[in-house]
Design a protein around this motif. Structure first.
Motif, PDB file in Angstrom:
ATOM      1  N   GLY A 151      35.804  45.588  48.890  1.00 45.13           N
ATOM      2  CA  GLY A 151      34.445  45.528  48.369  1.00 45.13           C
ATOM      3  C   GLY A 151      34.239  44.565  47.228  1.00 45.13           C
ATOM      4  N   VAL A 152      35.303  44.007  46.656  1.00 47.44           N
ATOM      5  CA  VAL A 152      35.190  43.082  45.523  1.00 47.44           C
ATOM      6  C   VAL A 152      35.115  41.666  46.064  1.00 47.44           C
ATOM      7  CG1 VAL A 152      36.291  42.246  43.420  1.00 47.44           C
ATOM      8  CG2 VAL A 152      36.461  44.656  44.051  1.00 47.44           C
ATOM      9  N   PRO A 153      34.146  40.847  45.629  1.00 47.72           N
ATOM     10  CA  PRO A 153      34.064  39.450  46.095  1.00 47.72           C
ATOM     11  C   PRO A 153      35.360  38.701  45.836  1.00 47.72           C
ATOM     12  CG  PRO A 153      32.061  40.054  44.936  1.00 47.72           C
ATOM     13  CD  PRO A 153      33.014  41.198  44.749  1.00 47.72           C
ATOM     14  N   TYR A 154      35.828  38.002  46.865  1.00 47.54           N
ATOM     15  CA  TYR A 154      37.129  37.347  46.812  1.00 47.54           C
ATOM     16  C   TYR A 154      37.165  36.213  45.791  1.00 47.54           C
ATOM     17  CZ  TYR A 154      41.508  35.560  48.850  1.00 47.54           C
ATOM     18  OH  TYR A 154      42.805  35.157  49.048  1.00 47.54           O
ATOM     19  N   LEU A 185      35.441  31.473  52.024  1.00 51.72           N
ATOM     20  CA  LEU A 185      36.037  32.165  50.883  1.00 51.72           C
ATOM     21  C   LEU A 185      35.007  33.019  50.152  1.00 51.72           C
ATOM     22  CD1 LEU A 185      38.329  29.352  49.416  1.00 51.72           C
ATOM     23  CD2 LEU A 185      39.073  31.494  50.456  1.00 51.72           C
ATOM     24  N   CYS A 186      33.782  32.491  50.010  1.00 49.94           N
ATOM     25  CA  CYS A 186      32.732  33.257  49.322  1.00 49.94           C
ATOM     26  C   CYS A 186      32.279  34.461  50.128  1.00 49.94           C
ATOM     27  CB  CYS A 186      31.546  32.349  49.011  1.00 49.94           C
ATOM     28  SG  CYS A 186      31.902  31.058  47.795  1.00 49.94           S
ATOM     29  N   SER A 187      32.520  34.456  51.431  1.00 49.35           N
ATOM     30  CA  SER A 187      32.107  35.593  52.265  1.00 49.35           C
ATOM     31  C   SER A 187      33.159  36.697  52.318  1.00 49.35           C
ATOM     32  CB  SER A 187      31.814  35.124  53.688  1.00 49.35           C
ATOM     33  OG  SER A 187      33.010  34.671  54.325  1.00 49.35           O
ATOM     34  N   LEU A 188      34.364  36.415  51.851  1.00 54.35           N
ATOM     35  CA  LEU A 188      35.439  37.405  51.939  1.00 54.35           C
ATOM     36  C   LEU A 188      35.275  38.478  50.872  1.00 54.35           C
ATOM     37  CD1 LEU A 188      38.588  35.170  52.591  1.00 54.35           C
ATOM     38  CD2 LEU A 188      37.311  36.528  54.244  1.00 54.35           C
ATOM     39  N   THR A 234      40.290  40.448  59.069  1.00 50.77           N
ATOM     40  CA  THR A 234      41.496  40.146  59.828  1.00 50.77           C
ATOM     41  C   THR A 234      41.561  38.673  60.199  1.00 50.77           C
ATOM     42  OG1 THR A 234      41.570  42.383  60.728  1.00 50.77           O
ATOM     43  CG2 THR A 234      42.815  40.692  61.896  1.00 50.77           C
ATOM     44  N   PHE A 235      40.448  38.128  60.662  1.00 54.52           N
ATOM     45  CA  PHE A 235      40.444  36.755  61.160  1.00 54.52           C
ATOM     46  C   PHE A 235      40.194  35.780  60.016  1.00 54.52           C
ATOM     47  CE2 PHE A 235      39.251  39.482  64.712  1.00 54.52           C
ATOM     48  CZ  PHE A 235      40.225  39.126  65.625  1.00 54.52           C
ATOM     49  N   THR A 236      41.192  35.655  59.179  1.00 48.16           N
ATOM     50  CA  THR A 236      41.176  34.695  58.085  1.00 48.16           C
ATOM     51  C   THR A 236      42.616  34.341  57.740  1.00 48.16           C
ATOM     52  OG1 THR A 236      40.500  34.296  55.790  1.00 48.16           O
ATOM     53  CG2 THR A 236      41.115  36.536  56.368  1.00 48.16           C
ATOM     54  N   THR A 237      42.808  33.085  57.346  1.00 47.60           N
ATOM     55  CA  THR A 237      44.156  32.665  56.956  1.00 47.60           C
ATOM     56  C   THR A 237      44.472  33.022  55.517  1.00 47.60           C
ATOM     57  OG1 THR A 237      43.343  30.476  56.325  1.00 47.60           O
ATOM     58  CG2 THR A 237      44.104  30.764  58.594  1.00 47.60           C
TER      59      THR A 237
END
Length: 546
Positions: free
Chosen positions: A482-485, A475-478, A261-264
């Protein structure tokens, strides 16, 4: 004595079952506002009174009372909502056959009910209803209710219709080459547009209702055998776990099922183009349709997906690759252009060519504010103009935004509030944000831009680098379901790199994205690379020998 007490209790319960609650009792119990949960009554007049009370005697709720049969008359009623049901179908395929029906004297109301259900109602789908909640749900969905006197049941006939917006070209995702049809606010029309493109029985569709008050239809569509079953089940689980009063747009669903949620940055992709949704379904993704909106959600979403345009797959690969590189450059420019100007003019003047730094210094000589305040004011003013252009009527909005930008920019330079170089930087940044294919990722850049401007004012280029590193780590943590962003860049998947920062020819795309589709990986056969005819190869060989 005990037998008499039991008989009185049984008669009391039977009386309570026959007599519906009064309006005062319904108001005290709260059922005047909520849909009643008890079974349907057997008396027609009582049922019609409950319908009138529950709907507040609304003028668009049409109740048509009539009698069926000639030898024996059976009282009945049709109930539908004007505007939601197709009135022509109601009268032509329901009311006329029912009024013209004849029943023998020995026919009971139960047999007549069965006869209406199986033979008289000439519509696509008939469903038997025995509870008020199901009746009002069908009624407010555009179906027609058939009630017969003497039966504690009703029939729901599929007569959904009414006026809807016609299929038009999408307004937010225009394409030079490609289909011109776009989604509408009708859920069934939207799913039909996908069915026309993917003519396969493995294209599965599941519909559920979300919203305790609105009861909005939400559909999940995926290709069985291509989509990852774990992702499909995760989408269903998150949707079924939603407990909310209203769902009016797909954005309400997006905020309740996204991973972070807390991401732009958007972790769900939305589009109003059927060809884009069909292409994503064939890659193994899941589409989420919401009744009442032309924007369809696609999950999971990847970061690089927001820089892809529909023309990339309809044009030659070399042109598409050049344009995609340009879009990535545009996004980076809209992200850091004001910050680079602030850092260069505040801390790193030695990195600017001498003639250019002298020109900038001459322009800023009369400016009373530092570069950060100058850039911040101009960016805020431009955001105000952009918002005003969006909210005003279309005929006025564009003129206001263009004239306002020209007048305010020119007046600010002449008054000495900002420099000409700053106006140029802000203008280039604004144009770059407009050129980004996806509005969702463009607005993310608009927010991060202010944070990078602050870091540049504090630490110069070091602050910009720190900000970009922090953004990259974020971005790498999103994850998106379940799929890496950042896949296939991080983790690095060489076989899926042909459609990232560049686009290879179509015959190279032999596999679907591995982290999205894990069953049916192959998307095309072998030897799909185009080859010249044998006669051309022979002529070329003879020419080389001669």
């Amino acid at each position: 004595m005990l037998f008499q007490w039991g008989l009185q209790k049984k008669q009391k319960e039977k009386k309570q079952q026959k007599e519906p609650p009064t309006q005062q009792e319904r108001d005290q119990s709260g059922q005047a506002q909520d849909v009643p949960r008890e079974p349907i009554h057997s008396l027609l007049d009582v049922n019609l009174d409950i319908i009138r009370q529950t709907t507040g005697n609304s003028s668009d709720v049409v109740i048509r009372r009539f009698t069926m049969g000639q030898e024996r008359e059976i009282r009945a009623a049709l109930i539908f909502i004007d505007g939601l049901a197709d009135e022509k179908n109601v009268y032509q395929f329901l009311l006329e056959p029912l009024m013209a029906a004849t029943f023998p004297i020995s026919l009971s109301p139960k047999d007549a009910f069965f006869f209406v259900e199986k033979k008289l109602a000439a519509v696509g789908e008939i469903e038997r209803i025995s509870h008020w909640f199901d009746l009002f749900l069908a009624l407010t969905s555009g179906e027609t209710i058939i009630l017969l006197d003497g039966l504690p049941s009703a029939l729901s006939a599929s007569t959904k219709g009414g006026e809807t917006r016609a299929i038009q070209e999408p307004q937010t995702q225009l394409a030079i080459r490609g289909p011109r049809d776009g989604f509408t606010e009708s859920l069934r029309m939207n799913t039909t547009l996908i069915r026309r493109r993917i003519k396969n029985p493995n294209l599965w569709l599941e519909t559920l209702k979300i919203g305790e008050v609105t009861q909005t239809d939400v559909a999940i569509m995926y290709v069985k055998g291509i989509a990852n079953d774990a992702i499909v089940e995760e989408v269903k689980k998150r949707l079924r776990g939603i407990r909310i009063d209203n769902v009016l747009e797909s954005g309400d669903i997006e905020q309740l099922i996204e991973d972070q949620t807390f991401t732009t940055f958007p972790t769900l992709y939305h589009t109003e183009r059927p060809d884009v949704v069909a292409a994503n379904l064939l890659e193994g993704r899941v589409a989420i349709f919401v009744e009442g909106t032309p924007f369809v959600l696609v999950a999971p979403a990847l970061f690089i997906q927001f820089f892809q345009a529909v023309e990339d797959y309809y044009a030659r690969f070399d042109i598409a690759t050049a344009l995609r590189f340009l879009r990535v450059l545009i996004f980076f420019l809209s992200l850091v252009a004001p910050a680079i100007y602030i850092a260069a003019t505040t801390f790193h003047q030695e990195m600017i060519p001498t003639q250019l730094v002298i020109a900038i210094a001459a322009q800023r000589e009369s400016v009373p504010f530092p570069a950060f305040v100058e850039a911040l004011v101009m960016e805020v003013v431009f955001e105000i103009l952009r918002e005003a252009g969006v909210r005003l009527p279309r005929a006025v909005g564009q003129a206001v935004s263009i004239v306002g930008a020209l007048v305010i920019g020119q007046a600010a330079v002449e008054a000495g509030f900002v420099s000409s170089a700053m106006v140029i930087v802000v203008s280039i940044t604004a144009i770059a944000s407009f050129a980004t294919p996806s509005f969702a990722i463009a607005i993310s850049a608009r927010l991060i831009r202010f944070a990078l401007m602050f870091l540049a004012a504090m630490f110069g280029f070091y602050g910009i680098i720190i900000g970009i590193l922090m953004m990259t780590l974020h971005l790498c943590s999103l994850r998106s379901f379940g799929v890496p962003y950042m896949s296939p860049l991080a983790p690095f998947i060489p076989s899926n790199m042909g459609d990232t920062l560049f686009r290879l020819p179509t015959w190279v795309f032999k596999e679907r994205p591995r982290l999205i589709s894990q069953k049916n990986i192959a998307r095309q056969g072998k030897h799909q690379r185009p080859q010249p005819p044998a006669s051309n190869r022979q002529e070329k060989k003879e020419g080389e020998q001669s």
